[in-house]
Write a protein that holds these residues in place. Structure first.
Motif, PDB file in Angstrom:
ATOM      1  N   LYS A 235       4.712   8.619   9.671  1.00  0.00           N
ATOM      2  CA  LYS A 235       6.112   8.552   9.233  1.00  0.00           C
ATOM      3  C   LYS A 235       6.426   7.237   8.526  1.00  0.00           C
ATOM      4  CE  LYS A 235       7.550  11.068  13.407  1.00  0.00           C
ATOM      5  NZ  LYS A 235       8.284  10.918  14.692  1.00  0.00           N
ATOM      6  N   TYR A 236       5.580   6.218   8.752  1.00  0.00           N
ATOM      7  CA  TYR A 236       5.919   4.871   8.318  1.00  0.00           C
ATOM      8  C   TYR A 236       5.071   4.402   7.143  1.00  0.00           C
ATOM      9  CZ  TYR A 236       8.076   4.871  12.946  1.00  0.00           C
ATOM     10  OH  TYR A 236       8.824   5.194  14.048  1.00  0.00           O
ATOM     11  N   SER A 237       5.654   3.509   6.359  1.00  0.00           N
ATOM     12  CA  SER A 237       4.925   2.864   5.280  1.00  0.00           C
ATOM     13  C   SER A 237       4.053   1.754   5.864  1.00  0.00           C
ATOM     14  CB  SER A 237       5.904   2.251   4.274  1.00  0.00           C
ATOM     15  OG  SER A 237       6.640   1.195   4.887  1.00  0.00           O
ATOM     16  N   GLN A 238       3.184   1.174   5.024  1.00  0.00           N
ATOM     17  CA  GLN A 238       2.342   0.073   5.491  1.00  0.00           C
ATOM     18  C   GLN A 238       3.207  -1.085   5.986  1.00  0.00           C
ATOM     19  OE1 GLN A 238      -0.270  -1.589   2.523  1.00  0.00           O
ATOM     20  NE2 GLN A 238      -1.046  -3.187   3.878  1.00  0.00           N
ATOM     21  N   GLU A 239       4.246  -1.394   5.260  1.00  0.00           N
ATOM     22  CA  GLU A 239       5.143  -2.491   5.640  1.00  0.00           C
ATOM     23  C   GLU A 239       5.821  -2.202   6.976  1.00  0.00           C
ATOM     24  OE1 GLU A 239       9.077  -3.342   3.605  1.00  0.00           O
ATOM     25  OE2 GLU A 239       7.855  -4.991   2.813  1.00  0.00           O
ATOM     26  N   GLU A 240       6.257  -0.960   7.166  1.00  0.00           N
ATOM     27  CA  GLU A 240       6.922  -0.589   8.422  1.00  0.00           C
ATOM     28  C   GLU A 240       5.960  -0.635   9.606  1.00  0.00           C
ATOM     29  OE1 GLU A 240      10.404   2.443   6.777  1.00  0.00           O
ATOM     30  OE2 GLU A 240       8.339   3.171   7.020  1.00  0.00           O
ATOM     31  N   LEU A 241       4.698  -0.255   9.373  1.00  0.00           N
ATOM     32  CA  LEU A 241       3.699  -0.342  10.444  1.00  0.00           C
ATOM     33  C   LEU A 241       3.466  -1.797  10.849  1.00  0.00           C
ATOM     34  CD1 LEU A 241       1.046   2.276   9.248  1.00  0.00           C
ATOM     35  CD2 LEU A 241       2.551   2.474  11.228  1.00  0.00           C
ATOM     36  N   MET A 242       3.466  -2.682   9.857  1.00  0.00           N
ATOM     37  CA  MET A 242       3.296  -4.111  10.146  1.00  0.00           C
ATOM     38  C   MET A 242       4.453  -4.654  10.978  1.00  0.00           C
ATOM     39  SD  MET A 242       1.981  -5.231   6.345  1.00  0.00           S
ATOM     40  CE  MET A 242       2.297  -6.975   6.620  1.00  0.00           C
ATOM     41  N   ILE A 243       5.659  -4.207  10.670  1.00  0.00           N
ATOM     42  CA  ILE A 243       6.846  -4.708  11.367  1.00  0.00           C
ATOM     43  C   ILE A 243       7.017  -4.029  12.730  1.00  0.00           C
ATOM     44  CG2 ILE A 243       9.378  -4.832  11.292  1.00  0.00           C
ATOM     45  CD1 ILE A 243       9.087  -4.988   8.197  1.00  0.00           C
ATOM     46  N   ASN A 244       6.960  -2.700  12.740  1.00  0.00           N
ATOM     47  CA  ASN A 244       7.249  -1.949  13.966  1.00  0.00           C
ATOM     48  C   ASN A 244       6.120  -1.975  14.996  1.00  0.00           C
ATOM     49  OD1 ASN A 244       9.636  -1.256  12.714  1.00  0.00           O
ATOM     50  ND2 ASN A 244       8.943   0.775  12.080  1.00  0.00           N
ATOM     51  N   TYR A 245       4.874  -2.099  14.511  1.00  0.00           N
ATOM     52  CA  TYR A 245       3.734  -2.034  15.417  1.00  0.00           C
ATOM     53  C   TYR A 245       2.904  -3.318  15.426  1.00  0.00           C
ATOM     54  CZ  TYR A 245       4.700   2.952  15.866  1.00  0.00           C
ATOM     55  OH  TYR A 245       5.304   4.165  16.114  1.00  0.00           O
ATOM     56  N   PRO A 249      -1.908  -6.597   7.765  1.00  0.00           N
ATOM     57  CA  PRO A 249      -1.931  -5.738   6.570  1.00  0.00           C
ATOM     58  C   PRO A 249      -3.206  -4.917   6.441  1.00  0.00           C
ATOM     59  CG  PRO A 249      -1.151  -7.934   6.002  1.00  0.00           C
ATOM     60  CD  PRO A 249      -1.617  -8.000   7.427  1.00  0.00           C
ATOM     61  N   ASP A 250      -4.362  -5.534   6.778  1.00  0.00           N
ATOM     62  CA  ASP A 250      -5.633  -4.836   6.618  1.00  0.00           C
ATOM     63  C   ASP A 250      -5.891  -3.819   7.717  1.00  0.00           C
ATOM     64  OD1 ASP A 250      -6.013  -7.394   8.144  1.00  0.00           O
ATOM     65  OD2 ASP A 250      -7.985  -6.517   8.490  1.00  0.00           O
ATOM     66  N   ARG A 251      -5.030  -3.758   8.722  1.00  0.00           N
ATOM     67  CA  ARG A 251      -5.104  -2.715   9.739  1.00  0.00           C
ATOM     68  C   ARG A 251      -4.100  -1.602   9.409  1.00  0.00           C
ATOM     69  NH1 ARG A 251      -9.005  -2.096  12.309  1.00  0.00           N
ATOM     70  NH2 ARG A 251      -8.993  -3.993  13.563  1.00  0.00           N
ATOM     71  N   ALA A 252      -2.932  -2.007   8.934  1.00  0.00           N
ATOM     72  CA  ALA A 252      -1.849  -1.045   8.696  1.00  0.00           C
ATOM     73  C   ALA A 252      -2.195  -0.010   7.627  1.00  0.00           C
ATOM     74  CB  ALA A 252      -0.571  -1.799   8.309  1.00  0.00           C
ATOM     75  N   ASP A 253      -3.031  -0.377   6.651  1.00  0.00           N
ATOM     76  CA  ASP A 253      -3.321   0.582   5.576  1.00  0.00           C
ATOM     77  C   ASP A 253      -4.529   1.467   5.853  1.00  0.00           C
ATOM     78  OD1 ASP A 253      -5.223  -1.372   5.266  1.00  0.00           O
ATOM     79  OD2 ASP A 253      -4.959  -1.630   3.111  1.00  0.00           O
ATOM     80  N   VAL A 254      -5.297   1.169   6.905  1.00  0.00           N
ATOM     81  CA  VAL A 254      -6.479   2.005   7.195  1.00  0.00           C
ATOM     82  C   VAL A 254      -6.387   2.744   8.524  1.00  0.00           C
ATOM     83  CG1 VAL A 254      -8.065   0.669   5.758  1.00  0.00           C
ATOM     84  CG2 VAL A 254      -7.745   0.029   8.171  1.00  0.00           C
ATOM     85  N   ILE A 255      -5.320   2.520   9.293  1.00  0.00           N
ATOM     86  CA  ILE A 255      -5.214   3.152  10.609  1.00  0.00           C
ATOM     87  C   ILE A 255      -5.098   4.678  10.498  1.00  0.00           C
ATOM     88  CG2 ILE A 255      -2.678   2.966  10.824  1.00  0.00           C
ATOM     89  CD1 ILE A 255      -4.982   2.037  13.697  1.00  0.00           C
ATOM     90  N   ILE A 256      -4.384   5.162   9.485  1.00  0.00           N
ATOM     91  CA  ILE A 256      -4.245   6.608   9.275  1.00  0.00           C
ATOM     92  C   ILE A 256      -5.562   7.233   8.810  1.00  0.00           C
ATOM     93  CG2 ILE A 256      -3.067   8.410   7.943  1.00  0.00           C
ATOM     94  CD1 ILE A 256      -1.368   7.148  10.148  1.00  0.00           C
ATOM     95  N   PRO A 257      -6.254   6.658   7.816  1.00  0.00           N
ATOM     96  CA  PRO A 257      -7.575   7.204   7.462  1.00  0.00           C
ATOM     97  C   PRO A 257      -8.540   7.253   8.640  1.00  0.00           C
ATOM     98  CG  PRO A 257      -6.826   5.722   5.740  1.00  0.00           C
ATOM     99  CD  PRO A 257      -5.830   5.607   6.858  1.00  0.00           C
TER     100      PRO A 257
END
Length: 301
Positions: A235-245, A249-257
């Protein structure tokens, strides 16, 4: 009690890691205790998987990091070390050139290993010793450029393969056509006779997914739990994952893949549970180093 310190370097597609491990014996038992872990998110795969070439900027960062690692290993007085590079360096046209430069400037020898050797190193974590000998397990290590899958049937390693699917390759749309189908067909072929098979997951992403799903529970996830956190994170963008969770940055963009790969393997193997014992390539390297150290010491003695 004599404590020996070993070092392992893993030059991956997403990050490079330096692990220091204290090893000591008591009675007939040998103990491996992590001293410290340094992680630098250089992300070599971003260059390699798109351009097939590591850029001068990334190469310079890697060389500087290796110089720092060399100094740290000297300060820690390690007994021995091994540095291994996986898919990003393996696939880069200038990988050998950069390795030669690191050898010259940082005095660190780097071995480029293939997927099967990577799986073998991970197997040296003595995973089989901790498994229920009557059950079947799939060991799945998800990296930036490749995924290693090993089958343990009744405590014996019966299958091991490397697949050209990784988190950065998914992120950059660089997965070769048909590679996911290859994984599916392979799992359908090797798993039909396995009853109640379970997954052993490896990599920083699956460790984070466990923490996100249930921070205080045991280190495992059911398929239902992993699927739930996957759809929540989507549901969240990379930026939102960084803030909410609180992700880097290098974790937020690969956690979904990463979650996509693990869920696919669980679905195709019909596994209902994934264990996450926090082990990886660097742990396996240390086990190999200690085995070599013991062998050489006995020959000298």
């Amino acid at each position: 009690m004599k404590i020996k310190k070993f070092a392992a370097i893993d030059i991956g597609s997403n990050a490079i890691r330096l692990l220091f491990m204290n090893v000591f014996e008591k009675g007939r038992n040998t103990y491996f205790k992590k001293s410290s872990l340094i992680r630098v998110p250089i992300r070599l795969g971003t260059d390699t998987f798109i351009d097939k070439f590591i850029s001068p900027v990334k190469a310079e960062k890697l060389v500087k990091s290796m110089k720092a690692f060399s100094n740290l290993m000297e300060v820690h007085e390690v007994v021995s070390y091994r540095a291994c590079a996986t898919s990003a360096m393996r696939e880069a046209a200038n990988g050998a050139e950069i390795i030669e430069r690191i050898q010259k400037e940082a005095n660190i020898k780097i071995d480029i290993i293939n997927g099967k050797e990577e799986a073998s190193i991970i197997f040296d974590n003595k995973i089989a010793d901790k498994l229920d000998p009557n059950k079947d397990y799939l060991y799945v290590d998800v990296g930036g450029g490749s995924t290693e899958i090993t089958l343990f049937s009744k405590g014996i390693c019966t299958f091991s393969a490397s697949f050209n699917v990784g988190t950065i390759k998914i992120l950059k749309n660089c997965v070769p056509p048909g590679e996911f189908i290859r994984i599916k067909e392979c799992l359908l072929d090797i798993c039909p006779n396995c009853e109640d098979i379970e997954i052993i997951g490896s990599g920083g992403n699956i460790n984070r997914l466990v923490k996100l799903s249930a921070p205080k529970k045991e280190k495992y996830l059911s398929y239902k739990e992993l699927n739930a956190i996957f759809y929540d994170l989507k549901k969240y963008s990379q930026e939102e994952l960084m803030i909410n969770y609180d992700m880097n940055p290098d974790r937020a963009d690969v956690i979904i893949p990463a979650a996509t790969i693990f869920l696919s393997v669980m679905e195709w193997s019909k596994a209902e549970r994934i264990h996450v014992p926090k082990i990886g390539v660097t742990d396996g390297i240390v086990h190999q180093l200690y085995k070599e150290y013991k062998t050489n010491k006995s020959l000298i003695d």
